[in-house]
Design a protein around this motif. Structure first.
Motif, PDB file in Angstrom:
ATOM      1  N   ASN A   1      41.546  -0.224  35.888  1.00 15.45           N
ATOM      2  CA  ASN A   1      41.545   0.806  36.938  1.00 15.45           C
ATOM      3  C   ASN A   1      42.323   1.981  36.373  1.00 15.45           C
ATOM      4  N   TYR A   2      41.751   3.173  36.486  1.00 13.22           N
ATOM      5  CA  TYR A   2      42.333   4.315  35.787  1.00 13.22           C
ATOM      6  C   TYR A   2      43.709   4.711  36.309  1.00 13.22           C
TER       7      TYR A   2
ATOM      8  N   PRO B   1      32.187  -3.231  27.295  1.00 14.10           N
ATOM      9  CA  PRO B   1      31.144  -2.803  26.346  1.00 14.10           C
ATOM     10  C   PRO B   1      31.230  -1.309  26.017  1.00 14.10           C
ATOM     11  N   LYS B   2      31.593  -0.515  26.994  1.00 11.74           N
ATOM     12  CA  LYS B   2      31.667   0.929  26.740  1.00 11.74           C
ATOM     13  C   LYS B   2      32.795   1.276  25.778  1.00 11.74           C
ATOM     14  N   ALA B   3      33.894   0.562  25.911  1.00  9.23           N
ATOM     15  CA  ALA B   3      35.013   0.773  24.985  1.00  9.23           C
ATOM     16  C   ALA B   3      34.592   0.365  23.578  1.00  9.23           C
TER      17      ALA B   3
ATOM     18  N   ASP C   1      44.872  -1.805  24.979  1.00  6.08           N
ATOM     19  CA  ASP C   1      44.504  -3.171  25.354  1.00  6.08           C
ATOM     20  C   ASP C   1      43.353  -3.637  24.478  1.00  6.08           C
ATOM     21  N   ALA C   2      43.681  -4.444  23.475  1.00  5.99           N
ATOM     22  CA  ALA C   2      42.683  -4.886  22.491  1.00  5.99           C
ATOM     23  C   ALA C   2      41.635  -5.793  23.116  1.00  5.99           C
ATOM     24  N   ALA C   3      41.939  -6.407  24.235  1.00  6.28           N
ATOM     25  CA  ALA C   3      40.982  -7.316  24.878  1.00  6.28           C
ATOM     26  C   ALA C   3      39.682  -6.600  25.224  1.00  6.28           C
TER      27      ALA C   3
ATOM     28  N   SER D   1      39.813   1.346  22.548  1.00  3.20           N
ATOM     29  CA  SER D   1      40.073   0.909  23.911  1.00  3.20           C
ATOM     30  C   SER D   1      40.763   2.014  24.701  1.00  3.20           C
ATOM     31  N   PRO D   2      40.186   2.414  25.818  1.00  2.00           N
ATOM     32  CA  PRO D   2      40.842   3.405  26.666  1.00  2.00           C
ATOM     33  C   PRO D   2      41.887   2.750  27.575  1.00  2.00           C
TER      34      PRO D   2
END
Length: 161
Positions: free
Chosen positions: A36-37, A91-93, A78-80, A99-100
């Motif tokens: 969540n941003y 998938p977008k990251a 967050d590498a996950a 990772s955003p």
DNA sequence: GCCAACGTTGGC
DNA sequence: GCCAACGTTGGC
């Protein structure tokens, strides 16, 4: 050093409980999976080393604040999100190659000998404006005032771990 | 299990 | 840029 700030982090005990945190090496983990941003921005920009954290069990019987933790490492990616095997895979990251999303490391410091369920928090008048108690509040990382932190801390009868 | 509140997505 | 549809959170 900047003044200590205070936060509340939600976790579902079926997924990762406070006791899981206590059992982790050095009682520390990277707090992964926040997607969540608004919460991400707090993790990235606002949580500082030494800040106090209330650990809250959501979707629990009963949902309650169960212990205290401390930020021991400030925001990093967050590498996950990049790991297809992770339940937090994004998938977008992956497509972007970075990772955003953000994590911080938190360390368990105190276990409440009296966990404070939601119903009990609602009975404490000084907490009436607390983010957690607002209708529809879903933010999984949220700010807590010093007064709220101290009051909840005192009521939970924390025992140092 | 229900459902209200909220965030995100996607058609237009 | 609007907004309906959808998915998720999380209390009850």
């Amino acid at each position: 050093m900047a003044k200590r700030k205070y936060w509340l982090m939600k976790t579902e005990p079926d997924v990762f409980s406070f006791e899981d945190l206590v059992a982790a090496p050095r009682r520390t983990t990277h707090w992964e999976g926040v997607r969540n941003y608004q919460a991400r921005n707090l993790l990235r920009d606002e949580l500082k080393k030494g800040d106090g954290v209330l650990i809250y069990h959501s979707n629990a019987e009963p949902s309650a604040v169960v212990g205290l933790a401390e930020v021991v490492r400030e925001g990093y990616p967050d590498a996950a999100a990049l790991d297809p095997k992770s339940e937090y895979f994004d998938p977008k990251a992956k497509a972007k190659g970075e990772s955003p999303w953000c994590v911080v490391d938190v360390k368990a410091t105190h276990r409440f000998s009296t966990p404070l369920p939601l119903a009990q928090l609602r009975e404490l008048a000084p907490l009436k404006d607390m983010v957690l108690l607002r209708k529809g509040s879903r933010l999984s990382v949220q700010p807590v005032t010093e007064a709220e932190f101290e009051l909840i801390g005192a009521n939970g009868k924390p025992v140092k771990i």
